[in-house]
Enzyme design. Structure first.
Site, PDB file in Angstrom:
ATOM      1  N   TYR A 140      70.481 -27.605 113.656  1.00 20.03           N
ATOM      2  CA  TYR A 140      71.694 -27.946 114.405  1.00 20.03           C
ATOM      3  C   TYR A 140      72.896 -27.123 113.932  1.00 20.03           C
ATOM      4  CZ  TYR A 140      69.175 -32.191 115.934  1.00 20.03           C
ATOM      5  OH  TYR A 140      68.270 -33.072 116.468  1.00 20.03           O
ATOM      6  N   ASP A 248      66.305 -36.391 111.811  1.00 20.78           N
ATOM      7  CA  ASP A 248      66.785 -37.065 113.017  1.00 20.78           C
ATOM      8  C   ASP A 248      65.623 -37.777 113.708  1.00 20.78           C
ATOM      9  OD1 ASP A 248      68.388 -37.883 115.086  1.00 20.78           O
ATOM     10  OD2 ASP A 248      68.668 -35.909 115.959  1.00 20.78           O
ATOM     11  N   ASP A 252      64.465 -42.193 113.532  1.00 19.06           N
ATOM     12  CA  ASP A 252      64.245 -43.049 114.699  1.00 19.06           C
ATOM     13  C   ASP A 252      62.891 -43.742 114.603  1.00 19.06           C
ATOM     14  OD1 ASP A 252      66.675 -42.222 115.660  1.00 19.06           O
ATOM     15  OD2 ASP A 252      65.941 -41.586 117.623  1.00 19.06           O
TER      16      ASP A 252
END
Length: 362
Positions: A140, A248, A252
């Site tokens: 990112y 990330d 989750d």
């Protein structure tokens, strides 16, 4: 006794963000009045998709500089159905994280009292993790572009950036976090068999930093195999460090394995405290339930608890966490995603009663 004052920037954002941030601020105000040990001075910012649609930007040009004057930031969610996701993410959340160099993202995951994992036979003693996510570069980093748009030979590139500085500092955070936990165990997630430059550097630096922490037992795991280990052998894991993208995704999965993504918190830290840190639930804006009063505020309560700890209010942090456990343990106070029927307001009211009960006993 002097009451400590902390200045908080509240950015409710989009969708259910305002609902869960309001719930957390209600709980924080209740706790501060109960203990009288601290007080929060809260300023609210209307930054988000509505502002983007109205003015063309998610926050003012000097928004990041404005945040520097605060002690901490409480964030809700960002994202709207009629605004492309990459615009919302880069226009607000990542702009804040990168602008304030919040390079360490901490995501604790455990099975709270009264909740159950979808994994058969897995209980609270089997799943208690801390995921440390590199939050400033990696996949990112924002490097790349598109050329020859609309042509058959159109090209899009997304370049993952791994710097020695960036990897060293997140590894030190991860090893330090592991060292502070009872099991003193760290798993380094990688994909260096396929990504032979950036993640080979990641592996090498992990091994270098490990020498500074001889009391921490560590191992290395390919990210695809890690998903298998998380589901089949959760007890073997404790502290986990992974790149921006890998963590990330894994966090989750971790939240789902612990019962619901609605309970999951996160802290975006500037460990050196050169700038304020930001705390938020990891769930999104959830426009399908926006305005219905059923959003689960527990992830935001947990994030607020982490914020209190970061501000030095360790007793209040512990009280908030104990109150969360009272809420989840009571079937009548659980929100819909945890199998209950309680509204956001009812969950918040139960949490505040729990704070009163805990305060009376302490």
């Amino acid at each position: 006794m002097t009451t400590r004052v902390h200045r908080i920037a509240a950015i409710p954002g989009d969708g259910i963000g305002p609902e869960v941030v309001d719930a957390a601020l209600t709980a924080l105000d209740h706790l501060s009045r109960q203990t009288n040990a601290f007080r929060l001075e809260v300023d609210r910012f209307d930054w988000g998709s509505k502002r983007f649609q109205r003015e063309g930007t998610f926050m003012p040009a000097d928004g990041v500089d404005a945040l520097r004057t605060y002690d901490s930031i409480l964030f809700g969610a960002v994202g709207a159905p009629d605004v492309p996701d990459h615009l919302t993410l880069w226009g607000l959340r990542l702009a804040i994280c990168q602008g304030l160099d919040q390079y360490a993202n901490l995501r604790p995951t455990r099975i709270l009292p009264g909740l159950s994992s979808p994994l058969a036979g897995v209980g609270p003693d089997d799943l208690d993790w801390l995921i440390v996510r590199e939050n400033s570069e990696g996949e990112y980093a924002g490097q790349g572009g598109r050329s020859h748009r609309g042509q058959p030979h159109e090209v899009a590139t997304e370049t993952a950036i791994f710097t020695r500085t960036g990897v060293e500092r997140i590894m030190r955070v991860a090893f330090s976090q592991a060292q502070a936990r009872p099991r003193k165990r760290l798993t380094v997630v990688t994909k260096s068999n396929a990504q032979r430059y950036g993640l080979v550097l990641w592996d090498e630096i992990a091994a270098e930093v490990a020498r500074e922490f001889p009391d921490v037992t560590w191992d290395r795991m390919l990210v695809d195999a890690m998903t298998v280990r998380m589901t089949l052998d959760p007890r073997s894991l404790d502290t986990i460090v992974a790149t921006n993208l890998h963590a990330d995704i894994l966090s989750d999965l971790a939240a789902a394995l612990a019962g619901s993504i609605g309970i999951a918190p996160t802290a975006n830290l500037n460990p050196e405290r050169a700038a304020p840190s930001m705390f938020e639930p990891i769930h999104g804006s959830a426009f399908d339930i926006t305005g219905k009063g059923v959003a689960n505020p527990i992830g935001t309560f947990w994030s607020a608890s982490m914020m209190l700890g970061h501000l030095g209010e360790t007793e209040a942090e512990a009280q908030m966490m104990r109150a969360i456990e009272v809420v989840t343990a009571d079937p009548e106070s659980r929100p819909r995603d945890l199998g209950g029927t309680a509204s956001t307001e009812q969950v918040t009211e139960r949490l505040c009663r729990a704070l009163d009960e805990i305060g009376t006993k302490s």
